[in-house]
Design a protein around this motif. Structure first.
Motif, PDB file in Angstrom:
ATOM      1  N   GLY A   1       0.837  -1.194   0.000  1.00  0.00           N
ATOM      2  CA  GLY A   1       0.000   0.000   0.000  1.00  0.00           C
ATOM      3  C   GLY A   1       0.864   1.233   0.000  1.00  0.00           C
ATOM      4  O   GLY A   1       2.090   1.156   0.078  1.00  0.00           O
ATOM      5  N   PRO A   2       0.249   2.411  -0.069  1.00  0.00           N
ATOM      6  CA  PRO A   2       1.022   3.659  -0.166  1.00  0.00           C
ATOM      7  C   PRO A   2       1.725   4.079   1.120  1.00  0.00           C
ATOM      8  O   PRO A   2       2.656   4.889   1.064  1.00  0.00           O
ATOM      9  CB  PRO A   2      -0.025   4.696  -0.584  1.00  0.00           C
ATOM     10  CG  PRO A   2      -1.331   4.148  -0.085  1.00  0.00           C
ATOM     11  CD  PRO A   2      -1.209   2.664  -0.222  1.00  0.00           C
ATOM     12  N   ALA A   3       1.302   3.569   2.268  1.00  0.00           N
ATOM     13  CA  ALA A   3       1.964   3.940   3.523  1.00  0.00           C
ATOM     14  C   ALA A   3       3.418   3.491   3.488  1.00  0.00           C
ATOM     15  O   ALA A   3       3.748   2.426   2.946  1.00  0.00           O
ATOM     16  CB  ALA A   3       1.244   3.310   4.710  1.00  0.00           C
ATOM     17  N   HIS A   4       4.296   4.279   4.070  1.00  0.00           N
ATOM     18  CA  HIS A   4       5.728   3.980   4.016  1.00  0.00           C
ATOM     19  C   HIS A   4       6.091   2.697   4.749  1.00  0.00           C
ATOM     20  O   HIS A   4       7.153   2.113   4.499  1.00  0.00           O
ATOM     21  CB  HIS A   4       6.540   5.145   4.583  1.00  0.00           C
ATOM     22  CG  HIS A   4       6.504   6.367   3.723  1.00  0.00           C
ATOM     23  ND1 HIS A   4       7.171   7.534   4.033  1.00  0.00           N
ATOM     24  CD2 HIS A   4       5.878   6.611   2.522  1.00  0.00           C
ATOM     25  CE1 HIS A   4       6.951   8.440   3.095  1.00  0.00           C
ATOM     26  NE2 HIS A   4       6.177   7.896   2.171  1.00  0.00           N
ATOM     27  N   ASP A   5       5.240   2.240   5.660  1.00  0.00           N
ATOM     28  CA  ASP A   5       5.529   1.016   6.413  1.00  0.00           C
ATOM     29  C   ASP A   5       4.651  -0.154   5.986  1.00  0.00           C
ATOM     30  O   ASP A   5       4.572  -1.167   6.682  1.00  0.00           O
ATOM     31  CB  ASP A   5       5.376   1.265   7.915  1.00  0.00           C
ATOM     32  CG  ASP A   5       3.954   1.676   8.300  1.00  0.00           C
ATOM     33  OD1 ASP A   5       3.131   1.927   7.393  1.00  0.00           O
ATOM     34  OD2 ASP A   5       3.662   1.748   9.517  1.00  0.00           O
TER      35      ASP A   5
END
Length: 335
Positions: free
Chosen positions: A207-211
């Motif tokens: 997904g787009p979240a960095h984590d």
């Protein structure tokens, strides 16, 4: 393993291709900048590992876009922004230039092909499948592989290792090898292992979240069947120019009990690269999945040698490859 690994990469690229095409941006300076920033924001893998505040970086560089900025100036601005990632796998590619972050250019080269050819091989060596090889006067085998993009024929590798079989030990020199195909890493490693082994793991963005990452997918190498092997003591030589697939090769070989790594820390690069396109037609290449070593460590900033050695200018002027000398002494017990 090769089939599973291939399927895994195809699935990853399909996921990224879909995700990168969801948004549209205008074909002007701001639109191309925003497209570049967004692609990296949603798909780049090392923000947290490198402690990069990508929002702050984006604000800093977007504020530098001026009215009437031309294509060359925009390319330089975007390239400077990408350098904040300190990633040799991240490049902006136009019709006239390729941005780069090649950290090894700032370090000692620690490799001089002419010195080896003249003072160690006496200009007498064999060459096949991109491998230069010979048995040194100390009865230590030497093979140099300079590019993992050069295919390694199984029959050619049989010939190389059969020729080197009578040596007391083997030096595998991958200094200044900038990388290439991971399949060639598997082909080469398969000649030096005696049983199936877990050599690392891969995880990708979910997904787009960095984590947002998938669970690590372990991958394994197996010994090459019915082929020539080498299981005597081995030294792997590396330097800061040993990057990407070569970085992976060194990290795997370092696990083997009969292998010692000598030289300088490798150049790193443990991300699997992917390429996307900006509205203006420029391409951006970036690390889109993470490879860890068998212990779960990231080697993005390099693999440290077991024995650290540099070649001084005085050594070079005297025709000495101090790293190679150290490897020979280690294998002959004269260290």
């Amino acid at each position: 393993m090769k089939k599973k690994f291939h399927i895994y990469i195809i699935a990853l690229l399909a996921t990224l291709s879909t995700a990168c095409s969801e948004q549209t941006f205008s074909n002007d300076a701001e639109g191309n900048f925003d497209a570049l920033w967004t692609i990296l924001d949603e798909h780049y893998t090392f923000f947290e590992y490198k402690n990069v505040d990508w929002d702050a970086v984006g604000r800093q560089y977007r504020s530098k876009i001026t009215k009437g900025i031309n294509s060359s100036e925009l390319f330089t601005l975007c390239s400077d922004m990408l350098k904040e990632l300190k990633d040799g796998h991240t490049n902006l590619i136009s019709g006239s230039d390729v941005s780069r972050y090649w950290i090894w250019e700032k370090y000692p080269v620690n490799y001089d092909e002419r010195i080896i050819n003249e003072h160690y091989l006496n200009f007498e060596y064999k060459r096949t499948s991109g491998i230069k090889y010979q048995i040194l006067s100390s009865n230590i085998g030497y093979m140099y592989y300079g590019n993992f993009s050069t295919g390694i024929g199984e029959g050619n590798l049989d010939a190389v290792l059969a020729y080197l079989a009578s040596s007391d030990g083997l030096i595998i020199d991958v200094r200044s090898n900038g990388g290439g195909f991971l399949t060639n890493v598997e082909t080469l490693v398969g000649r030096f292992i005696s049983e199936k082994m877990m050599v690392g793991s891969i995880s990708h963005k979910t997904g787009p979240a960095h984590d947002a990452f998938s669970e690590p997918y372990e991958y394994y190498f197996s010994p090459t069947k019915n082929r020539q092997h080498y299981h005597k003591p081995i030294v792997v030589l590396c330097n800061r120019g040993s990057f990407s697939a070569t970085n992976n090769f060194v990290s795997i070989m370092k696990q083997l009990p009969n292998v010692t790594v000598i030289g300088d820390t490798t150049g790193g690069g443990c991300g699997l690269p992917f390429t996307s396109e900006l509205p203006c037609g420029w391409s951006v290449r970036f690390s889109a999945a993470v490879i860890r070593d068998a212990q779960g460590n990231l080697t993005e900033f390099g693999v440290e040698p077991d024995i650290k050695v540099d070649i001084t200018e005085a050594d070079r002027q005297a025709g000495h490859d101090t790293i190679l000398d150290t490897a020979i002494a280690h294998l002959t017990g004269k260290q």
